[in-house]
Design a protein around this motif. Structure first.
Motif, PDB file in Angstrom:
ATOM      1  N   ASP A  57       9.674  -4.610  -2.344  1.00 38.70           N
ATOM      2  CA  ASP A  57       9.297  -2.904  -2.340  1.00 38.70           C
ATOM      3  C   ASP A  57       7.698  -2.855  -2.057  1.00 38.70           C
ATOM      4  O   ASP A  57       7.068  -3.336  -2.826  1.00 38.70           O
ATOM      5  CB  ASP A  57       9.378  -2.422  -3.748  1.00 38.70           C
ATOM      6  CG  ASP A  57       9.103  -1.206  -4.021  1.00 38.70           C
ATOM      7  OD1 ASP A  57       8.765  -0.418  -3.107  1.00 38.70           O
ATOM      8  OD2 ASP A  57       9.080  -0.559  -5.136  1.00 38.70           O
ATOM      9  N   GLU A  58       7.490  -2.361  -0.769  1.00 35.75           N
ATOM     10  CA  GLU A  58       6.135  -2.354  -0.412  1.00 35.75           C
ATOM     11  C   GLU A  58       5.409  -1.406  -1.028  1.00 35.75           C
ATOM     12  O   GLU A  58       4.133  -1.363  -1.110  1.00 35.75           O
ATOM     13  CB  GLU A  58       6.186  -1.793   1.193  1.00 35.75           C
ATOM     14  CG  GLU A  58       6.784  -0.424   1.422  1.00 35.75           C
ATOM     15  CD  GLU A  58       6.808  -0.198   2.829  1.00 35.75           C
ATOM     16  OE1 GLU A  58       6.478   0.769   3.426  1.00 35.75           O
ATOM     17  OE2 GLU A  58       7.710  -0.935   3.528  1.00 35.75           O
ATOM     18  N   THR A  59       5.988  -0.447  -1.839  1.00 40.45           N
ATOM     19  CA  THR A  59       5.323   0.712  -2.617  1.00 40.45           C
ATOM     20  C   THR A  59       4.481  -0.135  -3.667  1.00 40.45           C
ATOM     21  O   THR A  59       3.430   0.493  -4.453  1.00 40.45           O
ATOM     22  CB  THR A  59       6.191   1.816  -2.957  1.00 40.45           C
ATOM     23  OG1 THR A  59       7.055   1.084  -3.974  1.00 40.45           O
ATOM     24  CG2 THR A  59       6.694   2.525  -1.947  1.00 40.45           C
TER      25      THR A  59
END
Length: 470
Positions: free
Chosen positions: A393-395
């Motif tokens: 999850d890049e967030t």
């Protein structure tokens, strides 16, 4: 007699017309185009790899091995320069070891011969693998074929514009601190030898030569009497897939300086993602014309500190924030007068931070990805890598911003500092530079940004961009 006179007059008239046309074309070159461009291709593009397409982590090992060597020698070179006021001595440095990560093509000589060159803003010398001074007894080395031992080679004897620089000339003494001191005869070519910590070496002679470049208007022009290195011997694997180095540092005899004399003291480039394939091509442009790429945000400007760290493109950083919080980093880390400072370098892949900054950045970023299993890639000298196969999850990655002293902010893309290192593995793309030490913003951090270097105005412009030609 009258017929001969008429023939002579016609020949004179024809010669005058040709001269006038050449003059008009030259003037059109000057007025219709004030810049030229060179194609940029990543050095790991398939056609540059002899043994096929390398696995991603193998490419990363290759990049980082030479990054470490490069940064170590940049730091040593700076320390030796600081002592030069009292001690003067020959210096063999690996600044020009040529392991930059983007490649262009360059035409050298008259008639021109085409070569693949590493684009390196940290090198002052443009050199090419070369054969010079061949004799009849070594005719095999002087043939017209383009390669020797499988390597493409510049044949100096086939170029009418190749002019060796004599070792007794004043120019030999100032052209480079890497010049050899031996001078058997006044006309012996000025020689150089670059030795590298990795065991690699490049040796050759300096010469004045003509370089042919393409203009942004589709025409071509020549830069005459450019100082180049004619490298007749290389050892090691650093230059295995390229023919030489295009030196773009801020020094008197770099290619940048020659281009600036004719097109103005500006150049720009937009580096595509370092994992892009062959079709993703962009350009480095010298001159006043702006790059044709579209930008996805406002262009920001900060000062270029051209005198702070001689020959490098330094910027005045005052801090780093992550997730909106300024990190506690001592100001001496960014102070060039205290052994710190920051440069941009197209020839270094990772971003090297002086150790106090490195520790602060890694502490925050590692916490943001701590939910993922930590892994170690063999042969890859990066401290923190993790398994990203299970729905990364890049967030979770907070925004990192580099703040400049004049208020400008550089906001790199998240995948420029959480880099894809292998299939299913990501790494935090920083390395410690030690301390005190110069910090280096590498080309992975620079990717997908348009960078504009204004050497006369001493400012650096930058804007996010997909680096696609419009």
């Amino acid at each position: 007699m009258q017929g001969k006179l008429m023939t002579l007059l016609l020949l004179i008239l024809l010669f005058s017309i040709v001269e006038a046309r050449q003059h008009v074309e030259e003037m059109q070159h000057r007025h219709n185009s004030d810049s030229f461009s060179l194609e940029l291709i990543h050095r790991h593009a398939p056609q540059f790899t002899n043994n096929g397409f390398k696995a991603r982590h193998e490419r990363l090992k290759d990049l980082l091995r030479h990054d470490t060597i490069r940064h170590r020698l940049q730091t040593r070179r700076r320390a030796e320069e600081a002592a030069s006021a009292s001690i003067e001595m020959p210096l063999a440095s690996a600044r020009d070891y040529g392991e930059g990560q983007y490649i262009t093509t360059l035409r050298v000589g008259t008639p021109s011969q085409k070569f693949r060159m590493i684009v390196d803003t940290g090198s002052d010398l443009t050199w090419v693998r070369c054969r010079y001074g061949c004799s009849r007894s070594r005719a095999g080395d002087c043939g017209r074929k383009g390669r020797i031992n499988g390597k493409r080679v510049f044949h100096a004897a086939l170029s009418s514009s190749f002019s060796p620089i004599p070792c007794a000339s004043e120019m030999c003494g100032v052209v480079s601190i890497f010049s050899l001191t031996t001078c058997p005869t006044p006309l012996t070519p000025c020689a150089y030898a670059y030795s590298y910590v990795s065991g690699s070496e490049a040796t050759g002679v300096f010469a004045n030569e003509t370089i042919t470049v393409g203009l942004t208007n589709g025409r071509k022009t020549r830069l005459r009497n450019v100082v180049i290195g004619c490298t007749n011997s290389t050892q090691g694997s650093i230059f295995e897939n390229v023919d030489g180095v295009l030196g773009l540092s801020n020094t008197k005899y770099s290619f940048t300086t020659y281009a600036a004399k004719k097109f103005g003291a500006k150049f720009s480039y937009c580096l595509v993602d370092h994992l892009s394939h062959l079709h993703a091509i962009n350009y480095i442009i010298f001159g006043t014309s702006r790059s044709r790429v579209e930008v996805s945000g406002n262009t920001r400007y900060t000062s270029l500190e051209l005198d702070a760290i001689p020959s490098f493109y330094a910027v005045n950083v005052m801090g780093i924030s992550i997730g909106g919080e300024m990190l506690q980093i001592p100001m001496k880390v960014w102070d060039a007068t205290q052994g710190g400072g920051t440069i941009l370098d197209s020839g270094t892949s990772l971003t090297f931070l002086a150790d106090p900054a490195y520790q602060a950045v890694m502490e925050v970023l590692s916490k943001s990805v701590s939910k993922y299993q930590r892994v170690k890639l063999d042969g890859v000298p990066i401290d923190y890598c993790f398994n990203s196969t299970t729905g990364f999850d890049e967030t979770l990655v907070p925004k990192l911003i580099i703040h400049f002293a004049d208020g400008a902010k550089f906001e790199p893309h998240w995948n420029s500092y959480v880099i894809a290192a292998a299939d299913g593995v990501r790494c935090l793309g920083f390395s410690s530079a030690g301390f005190p030490s110069v910090s280096t913003i590498g080309n992975i951090m620079q990717q997908n940004y348009l960078w504009e270097f204004d050497l006369e105005g001493k400012k650096l412009g930058f804007a996010p961009s997909p680096c696609n030609n419009s």
